[in-house]
Design a protein around this motif. Structure first.
Motif, PDB file in Angstrom:
ATOM      1  N   VAL A 321      71.655  68.597  32.101  1.00  0.00           N
ATOM      2  CA  VAL A 321      73.076  68.836  31.834  1.00  0.00           C
ATOM      3  C   VAL A 321      73.493  68.175  30.526  1.00  0.00           C
ATOM      4  O   VAL A 321      74.213  68.763  29.699  1.00  0.00           O
ATOM      5  CB  VAL A 321      73.936  68.330  33.003  1.00  0.00           C
ATOM      6  N   SER A 322      73.011  66.952  30.282  1.00  0.00           N
ATOM      7  CA  SER A 322      73.362  66.248  29.052  1.00  0.00           C
ATOM      8  C   SER A 322      72.703  66.897  27.827  1.00  0.00           C
ATOM      9  O   SER A 322      73.327  67.040  26.774  1.00  0.00           O
ATOM     10  CB  SER A 322      72.929  64.788  29.152  1.00  0.00           C
ATOM     11  N   ALA A 323      71.442  67.323  27.974  1.00  0.00           N
ATOM     12  CA  ALA A 323      70.731  67.924  26.842  1.00  0.00           C
ATOM     13  C   ALA A 323      71.355  69.243  26.430  1.00  0.00           C
ATOM     14  O   ALA A 323      71.510  69.530  25.233  1.00  0.00           O
ATOM     15  CB  ALA A 323      69.260  68.116  27.198  1.00  0.00           C
ATOM     16  N   LEU A 324      71.716  70.069  27.398  1.00  0.00           N
ATOM     17  CA  LEU A 324      72.298  71.366  27.063  1.00  0.00           C
ATOM     18  C   LEU A 324      73.791  71.249  26.777  1.00  0.00           C
ATOM     19  O   LEU A 324      74.357  72.097  26.081  1.00  0.00           O
ATOM     20  CB  LEU A 324      72.077  72.370  28.203  1.00  0.00           C
ATOM     21  N   GLY A 325      74.428  70.183  27.298  1.00  0.00           N
ATOM     22  CA  GLY A 325      75.852  69.978  27.056  1.00  0.00           C
ATOM     23  C   GLY A 325      76.097  69.353  25.691  1.00  0.00           C
ATOM     24  O   GLY A 325      76.418  70.025  24.714  1.00  0.00           O
ATOM     25  N   ILE A 326      75.899  68.025  25.621  1.00  0.00           N
ATOM     26  CA  ILE A 326      76.120  67.320  24.352  1.00  0.00           C
ATOM     27  C   ILE A 326      75.063  67.704  23.319  1.00  0.00           C
ATOM     28  O   ILE A 326      75.356  67.902  22.145  1.00  0.00           O
ATOM     29  CB  ILE A 326      76.106  65.802  24.593  1.00  0.00           C
ATOM     30  N   GLY A 327      73.806  67.812  23.764  1.00  0.00           N
ATOM     31  CA  GLY A 327      72.717  68.110  22.848  1.00  0.00           C
ATOM     32  C   GLY A 327      72.740  69.503  22.272  1.00  0.00           C
ATOM     33  O   GLY A 327      71.970  69.812  21.350  1.00  0.00           O
TER      34      GLY A 327
END
Length: 414
Positions: A321-327
Protein backbone atom coordinates in the motif's frame (compact mmCIF):
# COMPACT_ATOMS: atom_id res chain seq x y z
CA UNK A 1 -13.11 21.45 -43.41
CA UNK A 2 -14.60 22.23 -40.03
CA UNK A 3 -15.28 19.69 -37.34
CA UNK A 4 -18.26 21.26 -35.68
CA UNK A 5 -18.74 23.96 -33.12
CA UNK A 6 -17.92 24.06 -29.47
CA UNK A 7 -14.92 24.71 -27.26
CA UNK A 8 -11.36 24.19 -28.43
CA UNK A 9 -8.05 23.51 -26.68
CA UNK A 10 -7.36 27.21 -26.73
CA UNK A 11 -10.39 28.23 -24.65
CA UNK A 12 -9.15 30.77 -22.08
CA UNK A 13 -9.26 29.22 -18.60
CA UNK A 14 -11.37 30.86 -15.97
CA UNK A 15 -9.52 32.49 -13.11
CA UNK A 16 -10.45 32.38 -9.51
CA UNK A 17 -11.46 29.72 -7.06
CA UNK A 18 -14.16 27.11 -7.09
CA UNK A 19 -14.04 23.41 -7.68
CA UNK A 20 -11.45 22.20 -10.21
CA UNK A 21 -13.72 19.32 -11.18
CA UNK A 22 -15.64 20.07 -14.37
CA UNK A 23 -16.50 18.46 -17.69
CA UNK A 24 -13.01 18.99 -19.10
CA UNK A 25 -11.40 17.20 -16.18
CA UNK A 26 -14.02 14.45 -16.25
CA UNK A 27 -13.23 13.79 -19.91
CA UNK A 28 -9.48 13.68 -19.30
CA UNK A 29 -9.98 11.47 -16.24
CA UNK A 30 -12.15 8.97 -18.06
CA UNK A 31 -9.87 8.90 -21.12
CA UNK A 32 -6.79 8.28 -18.98
CA UNK A 33 -8.59 5.57 -17.01
CA UNK A 34 -9.71 3.65 -20.09
CA UNK A 35 -6.27 3.92 -21.72
CA UNK A 36 -4.64 2.47 -18.59
CA UNK A 37 -7.14 -0.36 -18.13
CA UNK A 38 -5.53 -2.97 -20.43
CA UNK A 39 -2.30 -3.13 -18.43
CA UNK A 40 -3.95 -3.19 -15.02
CA UNK A 41 -6.57 -5.71 -16.04
CA UNK A 42 -3.81 -8.00 -17.28
CA UNK A 43 -1.92 -7.59 -14.02
CA UNK A 44 -4.81 -8.15 -11.64
CA UNK A 45 -6.47 -10.86 -13.75
CA UNK A 46 -3.14 -12.56 -14.48
CA UNK A 47 -3.99 -15.75 -12.60
CA UNK A 48 -7.16 -16.33 -14.61
CA UNK A 49 -5.70 -15.19 -17.96
CA UNK A 50 -2.58 -17.35 -17.58
CA UNK A 51 -4.68 -20.38 -16.69
CA UNK A 52 -6.68 -20.07 -19.92
CA UNK A 53 -3.99 -18.89 -22.33
CA UNK A 54 -1.23 -21.03 -20.79
CA UNK A 55 1.84 -18.88 -20.20
CA UNK A 56 4.38 -18.47 -17.37
CA UNK A 57 5.18 -15.50 -15.13
CA UNK A 58 8.10 -14.61 -17.38
CA UNK A 59 5.83 -14.57 -20.43
CA UNK A 60 3.34 -12.45 -18.48
CA UNK A 61 6.10 -9.89 -18.10
CA UNK A 62 6.80 -10.07 -21.83
CA UNK A 63 3.10 -9.65 -22.66
CA UNK A 64 2.84 -6.49 -20.54
CA UNK A 65 6.16 -5.24 -21.88
CA UNK A 66 4.76 -5.07 -25.41
CA UNK A 67 2.14 -2.56 -24.31
CA UNK A 68 4.78 -0.27 -22.86
CA UNK A 69 6.93 -0.74 -25.97
CA UNK A 70 4.03 0.47 -28.08
CA UNK A 71 3.62 3.49 -25.80
CA UNK A 72 7.34 4.29 -25.81
CA UNK A 73 7.57 4.10 -29.60
CA UNK A 74 4.65 6.52 -30.01
CA UNK A 75 5.29 8.89 -27.09
CA UNK A 76 7.28 11.61 -28.89
CA UNK A 77 5.21 11.42 -32.13
CA UNK A 78 2.02 11.57 -30.05
CA UNK A 79 3.12 14.88 -28.54
CA UNK A 80 3.72 16.33 -31.98
CA UNK A 81 0.38 15.04 -33.25
CA UNK A 82 -1.45 16.50 -30.26
CA UNK A 83 0.15 19.93 -30.74
CA UNK A 84 -0.75 19.74 -34.44
CA UNK A 85 -4.38 18.58 -34.36
CA UNK A 86 -5.35 19.58 -30.80
CA UNK A 87 -6.08 17.63 -27.67
CA UNK A 88 -9.82 17.65 -28.35
CA UNK A 89 -9.47 15.61 -31.54
CA UNK A 90 -7.08 13.17 -29.87
CA UNK A 91 -9.53 12.60 -27.01
CA UNK A 92 -12.44 12.11 -29.41
CA UNK A 93 -10.84 9.37 -31.52
CA UNK A 94 -8.22 7.59 -29.41
CA UNK A 95 -10.76 6.12 -26.93
CA UNK A 96 -12.71 4.58 -29.83
CA UNK A 97 -9.56 2.86 -31.05
CA UNK A 98 -8.90 1.73 -27.49
CA UNK A 99 -12.46 0.37 -27.18
CA UNK A 100 -11.98 -1.72 -30.32
CA UNK A 101 -8.77 -3.19 -28.93
CA UNK A 102 -10.37 -3.97 -25.56
CA UNK A 103 -13.21 -5.82 -27.28
CA UNK A 104 -10.72 -7.85 -29.30
CA UNK A 105 -8.73 -8.70 -26.16
CA UNK A 106 -11.87 -9.90 -24.42
CA UNK A 107 -13.44 -11.84 -27.27
CA UNK A 108 -11.13 -13.19 -29.98
CA UNK A 109 -7.83 -13.95 -28.23
CA UNK A 110 -7.19 -17.67 -27.85
CA UNK A 111 -3.38 -17.62 -27.38
CA UNK A 112 -0.89 -15.55 -25.44
CA UNK A 113 0.74 -14.46 -28.72
CA UNK A 114 -2.46 -12.87 -30.03
CA UNK A 115 -3.09 -11.34 -26.62
CA UNK A 116 0.41 -9.82 -26.54
CA UNK A 117 0.22 -8.44 -30.08
CA UNK A 118 -3.01 -6.59 -29.27
CA UNK A 119 -1.41 -4.96 -26.24
CA UNK A 120 1.17 -3.19 -28.44
CA UNK A 121 -1.37 -0.82 -30.09
CA UNK A 122 -3.07 -0.45 -26.68
CA UNK A 123 0.17 1.19 -25.57
CA UNK A 124 0.10 3.54 -28.54
CA UNK A 125 -3.42 4.59 -27.61
CA UNK A 126 -2.28 5.21 -24.04
CA UNK A 127 0.57 7.46 -25.25
CA UNK A 128 -1.80 9.46 -27.46
CA UNK A 129 -4.29 10.01 -24.67
CA UNK A 130 -1.54 10.98 -22.21
CA UNK A 131 -0.09 13.78 -24.34
CA UNK A 132 -3.48 14.79 -25.75
CA UNK A 133 -5.07 15.13 -22.32
CA UNK A 134 -2.04 17.04 -20.99
CA UNK A 135 -2.43 19.60 -23.78
CA UNK A 136 -6.20 19.65 -23.38
CA UNK A 137 -6.03 20.47 -19.66
CA UNK A 138 -3.02 22.80 -19.85
CA UNK A 139 -4.92 25.06 -22.27
CA UNK A 140 -8.28 24.88 -20.48
CA UNK A 141 -7.38 25.09 -16.79
CA UNK A 142 -6.54 28.17 -14.72
CA UNK A 143 -2.88 28.15 -13.58
CA UNK A 144 -3.98 28.40 -9.95
CA UNK A 145 -5.78 25.05 -10.24
CA UNK A 146 -3.46 23.09 -12.49
CA UNK A 147 -1.75 21.25 -9.64
CA UNK A 148 -4.91 19.61 -8.35
CA UNK A 149 -6.24 19.18 -11.90
CA UNK A 150 -3.23 17.18 -13.02
CA UNK A 151 -3.19 15.34 -9.72
CA UNK A 152 -6.77 14.20 -10.27
CA UNK A 153 -6.08 13.41 -13.91
CA UNK A 154 -3.05 11.26 -13.10
CA UNK A 155 -5.01 9.60 -10.31
CA UNK A 156 -6.86 7.86 -13.11
CA UNK A 157 -3.84 5.57 -13.62
CA UNK A 158 -3.86 3.97 -10.15
CA UNK A 159 -7.67 4.20 -10.25
CA UNK A 160 -7.40 1.75 -13.14
CA UNK A 161 -5.44 -0.50 -10.78
CA UNK A 162 -8.29 -0.17 -8.29
CA UNK A 163 -10.81 -1.14 -10.98
CA UNK A 164 -8.60 -4.03 -12.01
CA UNK A 165 -8.40 -5.24 -8.44
CA UNK A 166 -12.16 -5.10 -7.98
CA UNK A 167 -12.58 -6.93 -11.28
CA UNK A 168 -11.10 -10.08 -9.71
CA UNK A 169 -13.92 -10.86 -7.26
CA UNK A 170 -16.65 -8.99 -9.15
CA UNK A 171 -16.03 -10.27 -12.69
CA UNK A 172 -13.20 -12.78 -13.10
CA UNK A 173 -14.41 -15.10 -10.34
CA UNK A 174 -18.06 -14.85 -11.44
CA UNK A 175 -18.63 -14.45 -15.19
CA UNK A 176 -15.02 -14.67 -16.39
CA UNK A 177 -12.06 -12.35 -17.02
CA UNK A 178 -13.04 -11.57 -20.63
CA UNK A 179 -16.07 -9.55 -19.55
CA UNK A 180 -13.82 -7.13 -17.67
CA UNK A 181 -12.24 -6.07 -21.00
CA UNK A 182 -15.65 -5.71 -22.64
CA UNK A 183 -16.77 -3.48 -19.77
CA UNK A 184 -13.67 -1.33 -20.24
CA UNK A 185 -14.53 -0.96 -23.93
CA UNK A 186 -18.00 0.34 -23.06
CA UNK A 187 -16.45 2.97 -20.77
CA UNK A 188 -14.10 4.07 -23.57
CA UNK A 189 -17.00 4.58 -25.98
CA UNK A 190 -18.86 6.71 -23.44
CA UNK A 191 -15.71 8.78 -22.94
CA UNK A 192 -15.43 9.58 -26.64
CA UNK A 193 -18.99 10.91 -26.78
CA UNK A 194 -18.39 13.20 -23.79
CA UNK A 195 -15.49 15.04 -25.44
CA UNK A 196 -16.48 18.54 -26.65
CA UNK A 197 -16.31 19.30 -30.37
CA UNK A 198 -13.28 21.27 -31.61
CA UNK A 199 -13.93 24.87 -32.53
CA UNK A 200 -11.10 25.46 -34.99
CA UNK A 201 -10.48 23.60 -38.22
CA UNK A 202 -7.27 21.70 -38.88
CA UNK A 203 -6.28 24.19 -41.57
CA UNK A 204 -6.62 27.06 -39.06
CA UNK A 205 -4.40 25.20 -36.59
CA UNK A 206 -1.76 24.60 -39.26
CA UNK A 207 -1.71 28.27 -40.25
CA UNK A 208 -1.30 29.41 -36.65
CA UNK A 209 1.57 26.99 -36.13
CA UNK A 210 3.34 28.07 -39.30
CA UNK A 211 3.02 31.78 -38.44
CA UNK A 212 4.00 31.33 -34.79
CA UNK A 213 7.39 30.92 -33.12
CA UNK A 214 8.27 27.32 -32.28
CA UNK A 215 8.87 26.91 -28.53
CA UNK A 216 12.27 25.65 -27.37
CA UNK A 217 12.49 22.52 -25.22
CA UNK A 218 15.23 21.99 -22.64
CA UNK A 219 15.87 18.52 -23.97
CA UNK A 220 18.80 17.74 -21.72
CA UNK A 221 16.87 18.43 -18.54
CA UNK A 222 13.79 16.66 -19.87
CA UNK A 223 15.81 13.55 -20.71
CA UNK A 224 17.31 13.41 -17.20
CA UNK A 225 13.89 13.96 -15.66
CA UNK A 226 12.46 11.32 -17.99
CA UNK A 227 15.08 8.83 -16.83
CA UNK A 228 14.01 9.43 -13.22
CA UNK A 229 10.40 9.01 -14.25
CA UNK A 230 11.32 5.80 -16.04
CA UNK A 231 13.04 4.27 -13.03
CA UNK A 232 10.08 5.13 -10.83
CA UNK A 233 7.60 3.68 -13.29
CA UNK A 234 9.81 0.59 -13.64
CA UNK A 235 9.12 -0.24 -10.00
CA UNK A 236 5.45 0.71 -10.12
CA UNK A 237 4.64 -1.17 -13.32
CA UNK A 238 6.41 -4.28 -12.10
CA UNK A 239 4.49 -4.12 -8.85
CA UNK A 240 1.16 -3.51 -10.57
CA UNK A 241 1.77 -6.51 -12.83
CA UNK A 242 2.76 -8.97 -10.10
CA UNK A 243 1.26 -7.75 -6.82
CA UNK A 244 -1.72 -10.10 -7.03
CA UNK A 245 0.45 -12.99 -8.17
CA UNK A 246 2.90 -12.51 -5.28
CA UNK A 247 0.10 -12.06 -2.75
CA UNK A 248 -1.46 -15.36 -3.82
CA UNK A 249 1.95 -17.05 -3.59
CA UNK A 250 2.28 -16.19 0.13
CA UNK A 251 -1.17 -17.51 0.93
CA UNK A 252 -3.56 -14.60 0.33
CA UNK A 253 -6.80 -15.72 -1.33
CA UNK A 254 -7.49 -14.64 -4.92
CA UNK A 255 -10.35 -12.38 -3.82
CA UNK A 256 -8.36 -10.74 -1.00
CA UNK A 257 -5.37 -10.28 -3.31
CA UNK A 258 -7.65 -8.41 -5.69
CA UNK A 259 -8.93 -6.25 -2.83
CA UNK A 260 -5.32 -5.53 -1.80
CA UNK A 261 -4.54 -4.29 -5.31
CA UNK A 262 -7.65 -2.11 -5.13
CA UNK A 263 -6.64 -0.62 -1.77
CA UNK A 264 -3.10 0.05 -2.99
CA UNK A 265 -4.53 1.71 -6.09
CA UNK A 266 -6.84 3.82 -3.93
CA UNK A 267 -3.84 4.95 -1.85
CA UNK A 268 -2.11 6.16 -5.02
CA UNK A 269 -5.29 7.96 -6.10
CA UNK A 270 -5.46 9.84 -2.79
CA UNK A 271 -1.74 10.64 -2.83
CA UNK A 272 -1.85 12.14 -6.33
CA UNK A 273 -4.84 14.33 -5.54
CA UNK A 274 -3.43 15.54 -2.23
CA UNK A 275 -0.03 16.37 -3.73
CA UNK A 276 -1.81 18.36 -6.45
CA UNK A 277 -3.82 20.36 -3.92
CA UNK A 278 -0.69 21.12 -1.91
CA UNK A 279 1.24 22.03 -5.08
CA UNK A 280 -1.24 24.80 -5.95
CA UNK A 281 -0.77 26.27 -2.48
CA UNK A 282 3.00 25.81 -2.38
CA UNK A 283 3.82 27.45 -5.73
CA UNK A 284 7.27 25.94 -6.26
CA UNK A 285 9.76 23.19 -5.44
CA UNK A 286 7.60 20.52 -7.05
CA UNK A 287 10.41 18.29 -8.33
CA UNK A 288 11.98 18.29 -4.86
CA UNK A 289 8.73 16.88 -3.49
CA UNK A 290 8.73 14.25 -6.22
CA UNK A 291 12.26 13.19 -5.22
CA UNK A 292 11.27 13.00 -1.54
CA UNK A 293 8.27 10.78 -2.35
CA UNK A 294 10.55 8.52 -4.37
CA UNK A 295 12.79 8.12 -1.32
CA UNK A 296 9.76 7.07 0.73
CA UNK A 297 8.91 4.67 -2.08
CA UNK A 298 12.39 3.18 -1.87
CA UNK A 299 11.88 2.26 1.78
CA UNK A 300 8.36 1.02 1.03
CA UNK A 301 9.65 -1.45 -1.56
CA UNK A 302 12.18 -2.65 1.01
CA UNK A 303 9.28 -3.38 3.40
CA UNK A 304 7.42 -5.15 0.60
CA UNK A 305 10.50 -7.27 -0.07
CA UNK A 306 10.64 -8.21 3.61
CA UNK A 307 6.97 -9.22 3.58
CA UNK A 308 7.44 -11.30 0.41
CA UNK A 309 10.52 -13.04 1.82
CA UNK A 310 9.11 -13.82 5.26
CA UNK A 311 5.56 -14.49 4.13
CA UNK A 312 4.23 -12.23 6.91
CA UNK A 313 1.04 -10.89 5.40
CA UNK A 314 0.62 -7.70 7.41
CA UNK A 315 4.15 -6.56 6.47
CA UNK A 316 3.36 -7.39 2.84
CA UNK A 317 0.17 -5.33 3.00
CA UNK A 318 1.87 -2.29 4.55
CA UNK A 319 4.69 -2.41 2.02
CA UNK A 320 2.41 -2.80 -0.99
CA UNK A 321 0.00 0.00 0.00
CA UNK A 322 2.83 2.40 0.85
CA UNK A 323 4.87 1.54 -2.27
CA UNK A 324 1.98 2.02 -4.67
CA UNK A 325 0.54 4.94 -2.68
CA UNK A 326 3.38 7.29 -1.74
CA UNK A 327 5.93 5.54 -3.94
CA UNK A 328 3.78 6.12 -7.01
CA UNK A 329 1.73 9.07 -5.84
CA UNK A 330 4.13 11.59 -7.38
CA UNK A 331 3.24 11.03 -11.05
CA UNK A 332 0.67 13.82 -11.35
CA UNK A 333 2.98 16.26 -9.61
CA UNK A 334 5.79 15.28 -11.98
CA UNK A 335 3.67 16.01 -15.07
CA UNK A 336 2.41 19.27 -13.57
CA UNK A 337 5.97 20.45 -12.89
CA UNK A 338 7.07 19.45 -16.40
CA UNK A 339 4.17 21.33 -17.98
CA UNK A 340 4.85 24.42 -15.85
CA UNK A 341 8.46 24.45 -17.06
CA UNK A 342 7.39 24.19 -20.73
CA UNK A 343 4.01 25.90 -20.78
CA UNK A 344 4.23 26.74 -24.49
CA UNK A 345 4.57 23.10 -25.57
CA UNK A 346 3.08 20.88 -22.86
CA UNK A 347 2.33 17.92 -25.13
CA UNK A 348 5.82 17.86 -26.66
CA UNK A 349 7.52 18.24 -23.26
CA UNK A 350 5.54 15.49 -21.59
CA UNK A 351 5.84 13.36 -24.72
CA UNK A 352 9.62 13.52 -24.29
CA UNK A 353 9.65 12.70 -20.57
CA UNK A 354 7.08 9.97 -21.11
CA UNK A 355 9.57 8.07 -23.28
CA UNK A 356 11.48 7.34 -20.08
CA UNK A 357 8.28 6.49 -18.27
CA UNK A 358 7.12 4.14 -20.99
CA UNK A 359 10.52 2.44 -21.27
CA UNK A 360 10.52 1.98 -17.51
CA UNK A 361 7.04 0.56 -17.72
CA UNK A 362 8.21 -1.74 -20.49
CA UNK A 363 11.21 -3.07 -18.58
CA UNK A 364 9.53 -3.29 -15.17
CA UNK A 365 7.18 -6.24 -15.79
CA UNK A 366 9.77 -8.01 -17.94
CA UNK A 367 12.57 -7.79 -15.39
CA UNK A 368 10.36 -8.37 -12.35
CA UNK A 369 8.83 -11.43 -14.01
CA UNK A 370 12.29 -12.77 -14.91
CA UNK A 371 13.78 -12.15 -11.45
CA UNK A 372 10.73 -13.65 -9.72
CA UNK A 373 10.95 -16.74 -11.91
CA UNK A 374 14.70 -17.20 -11.42
CA UNK A 375 14.96 -16.20 -7.75
CA UNK A 376 12.08 -14.71 -5.75
CA UNK A 377 9.74 -11.76 -5.48
CA UNK A 378 11.70 -10.62 -2.42
CA UNK A 379 14.76 -10.07 -4.60
CA UNK A 380 12.65 -8.42 -7.30
CA UNK A 381 11.17 -5.88 -4.88
CA UNK A 382 14.67 -5.17 -3.53
CA UNK A 383 15.79 -4.27 -7.04
CA UNK A 384 12.82 -1.88 -7.26
CA UNK A 385 13.86 -0.24 -3.98
CA UNK A 386 17.38 0.43 -5.27
CA UNK A 387 16.12 1.87 -8.55
CA UNK A 388 13.74 4.22 -6.73
CA UNK A 389 16.73 5.71 -4.94
CA UNK A 390 18.47 6.33 -8.28
CA UNK A 391 15.22 7.84 -9.63
CA UNK A 392 15.19 10.41 -6.81
CA UNK A 393 18.76 11.44 -7.70
CA UNK A 394 17.86 11.80 -11.40
CA UNK A 395 14.88 14.03 -10.67
CA UNK A 396 17.00 16.23 -8.42
CA UNK A 397 19.67 16.64 -11.12
CA UNK A 398 17.04 17.34 -13.79
CA UNK A 399 15.46 20.06 -11.68
CA UNK A 400 18.80 21.80 -11.24
CA UNK A 401 19.36 21.70 -15.00
CA UNK A 402 15.96 23.33 -15.56
CA UNK A 403 16.68 26.10 -13.10
CA UNK A 404 20.11 26.80 -14.58
CA UNK A 405 18.73 27.12 -18.13
CA UNK A 406 15.65 29.18 -17.18
CA UNK A 407 13.57 27.69 -20.04
CA UNK A 408 10.74 30.18 -19.65
CA UNK A 409 9.25 32.52 -17.13
CA UNK A 410 7.85 29.67 -15.06
CA UNK A 411 10.98 27.49 -15.00
CA UNK A 412 11.82 28.78 -11.55
CA UNK A 413 8.49 27.49 -10.29
CA UNK A 414 9.29 23.84 -11.07
Amino acid sequence: MRFGSGRSDARPPENGGGSPFNRDLLVALMATTTSSLPIFLVGTLAVQIRAELHFSKSLLGLVITLSYLGAASWSIPSGRVAESVGGVRVLRWAPLVGATLLILLGTVTRSWVAFALLLFPCGMVSASIATGSNLFLAKRTAPSRQGVTFGIKQAAVPFSSLIGGLAVPAVALTVGWRWAFVGGAALAVVTSFLVPRPETSLSDRRRSRVNGVAPVLNRGALLILGSGLGLGVFAASGMAAFLVTDAVSIGVSHANAGFLAAVAGAAAVVARIVTGIVADRRGGGHFRVVAAMMIVGMFSYAVLALGATTGIKWIFVIGSVSALGIGWGWNGLFNFATIRSHSQAPARATGLTQVGGRLGGMMGPLVIGFVADKSSFGIAWTVCALLMGVAAISVTVGQKMLLSRDVDATAGQT
